[in-house]
Design a protein around this motif. Sequence first.
Motif, short mmCIF file in Angstrom:
data_model
loop_
_atom_site.label_atom_id
_atom_site.label_comp_id
_atom_site.label_asym_id
_atom_site.label_seq_id
_atom_site.Cartn_x
_atom_site.Cartn_y
_atom_site.Cartn_z
N GLY A 169 1.00 -1.29 0.22
CA GLY A 169 -0.09 -0.03 0.39
C GLY A 169 1.38 1.25 -0.25
N PHE A 170 0.57 2.07 -1.61
CA PHE A 170 1.64 3.31 -1.56
C PHE A 170 0.79 4.20 -0.73
CE2 PHE A 170 4.93 0.50 -4.15
CZ PHE A 170 5.15 -1.03 -3.56
N ALA A 196 -2.74 9.77 6.86
CA ALA A 196 -3.24 9.18 5.75
C ALA A 196 -2.84 10.70 5.05
CB ALA A 196 -4.66 9.03 5.47
N ASN A 197 -3.16 10.32 3.24
CA ASN A 197 -2.35 11.26 2.62
C ASN A 197 -3.71 11.97 2.15
OD1 ASN A 197 -0.37 8.04 1.66
ND2 ASN A 197 0.14 10.48 2.28
N ILE A 198 -4.39 11.40 1.47
CA ILE A 198 -6.28 11.41 1.11
C ILE A 198 -6.75 11.00 1.76
CG2 ILE A 198 -7.37 10.92 -0.59
CD1 ILE A 198 -5.24 9.65 -2.19
N LEU A 230 -7.07 3.85 -8.49
CA LEU A 230 -6.26 3.09 -7.40
C LEU A 230 -7.12 2.32 -7.16
CD1 LEU A 230 -6.27 6.62 -4.96
CD2 LEU A 230 -4.91 6.01 -6.44
N LYS A 231 -6.77 1.09 -6.17
CA LYS A 231 -7.03 0.17 -5.58
C LYS A 231 -6.90 -0.24 -4.60
CE LYS A 231 -6.83 -4.60 -7.38
NZ LYS A 231 -6.64 -5.94 -8.18
N GLY A 232 -7.92 -0.62 -3.76
CA GLY A 232 -8.19 -0.79 -2.23
C GLY A 232 -6.19 -2.12 -1.85
N VAL A 233 -5.78 -2.12 -0.87
CA VAL A 233 -5.00 -3.10 -0.80
C VAL A 233 -5.51 -3.79 0.13
CG1 VAL A 233 -2.37 -3.68 -0.05
CG2 VAL A 233 -3.11 -2.10 -1.74
N LYS A 234 -5.73 -2.96 1.91
CA LYS A 234 -6.11 -3.37 2.86
C LYS A 234 -6.38 -2.40 4.10
CE LYS A 234 -1.51 -4.38 4.96
NZ LYS A 234 -0.81 -5.25 5.47
N PRO A 235 -7.53 -2.13 4.49
CA PRO A 235 -7.19 -1.59 5.74
C PRO A 235 -5.66 -1.57 6.59
CG PRO A 235 -9.55 -3.16 6.12
CD PRO A 235 -8.52 -3.80 5.10
N ILE A 236 -6.32 -0.68 7.05
CA ILE A 236 -4.95 0.25 8.15
C ILE A 236 -5.24 -0.54 9.32
CG2 ILE A 236 -3.54 1.43 9.38
CD1 ILE A 236 -4.09 3.19 6.54
N TYR A 252 -4.85 1.76 3.15
CA TYR A 252 -3.82 1.77 2.27
C TYR A 252 -4.30 1.08 1.22
CZ TYR A 252 -0.63 1.04 5.44
OH TYR A 252 0.47 0.88 6.58
N VAL A 253 -4.15 2.02 -0.18
CA VAL A 253 -3.86 1.87 -1.86
C VAL A 253 -3.01 1.67 -2.77
CG1 VAL A 253 -6.32 2.62 -1.78
CG2 VAL A 253 -4.42 4.33 -2.50
#
Length: 255
Positions: free
Chosen positions: A140-141, A168-170, A195-201, A236-237
């Motif tokens: 997640g970048f 967070a960034n956004i 963007l693509k969802g990776v995983k909850p933080i 994370y996305v």
Amino acid sequence: MTDAVVTALWRHPVKGFTPEPLAEARLQAGGWFPGDRMYAVEDGPTGFDPAAPTQLPKTRFTVLMRDPSLARVRTRWDEPTDVMTVQADGHPDLAVRLSDPDDRTRFDAWLTDFLGDAVDGPLRIIPAGDRHRFMDSRNGFASVLNLASVRDLEARIDRPLDPLRFRANIWVEGLEPWVENGWSGRHITVGGVALKGVKPITRCAATHANPETGERDIDVCASLFEQYGHVLCGLYVSIGTAGRIAVGDPLEIRP
């Protein structure tokens, strides 16, 4: 489709230090959020090599989880000159060029004096290099924060929660609380950028630190677990396409 909109963009040039607001950001496919976590301060030698980067646990660095008083250090990076200014009450102001190893050594000494016995040391600010950023996720970048989720927790514990605690960034407004916890693998569009969802933080004690005072004043992780049975907040996305995103852009979610 949603009525969600981006309300703020943030970068953190040095991991654990002051968030900086942006009006817009230009993302690169497969890249990181620009200007984010380019440097970190190791607390004792980590062996990190920017030419052959490896993921390291956040506990190897001076971060808010370990050193909440870092919130009292105010940093600001000027991108055109690469100069970071550093301020804290009771300490001399400092200006360093992050790309200059000698200047980074001056920052190491300043921070060592500020933190005192709170560190193991030696402290050393290190660059991530072109192939890495000091994120807590391997994939997640960038990160998205649903402000409705923060407000929902805030209401349940009857305490104000500055969204800056979540670094967070956004920031996004206009969603239902906690919908982002189901967005792993989902396709997200912000403006014209995919963007693509990776995983909850999964959250840690960094969120316990008041971003103004540097005091641990709310056990956010315990509050999350007590209220919802998890310690998640944010998403994370990964970045699928290049493009510009800006405050005011719509966010859309697709399967």
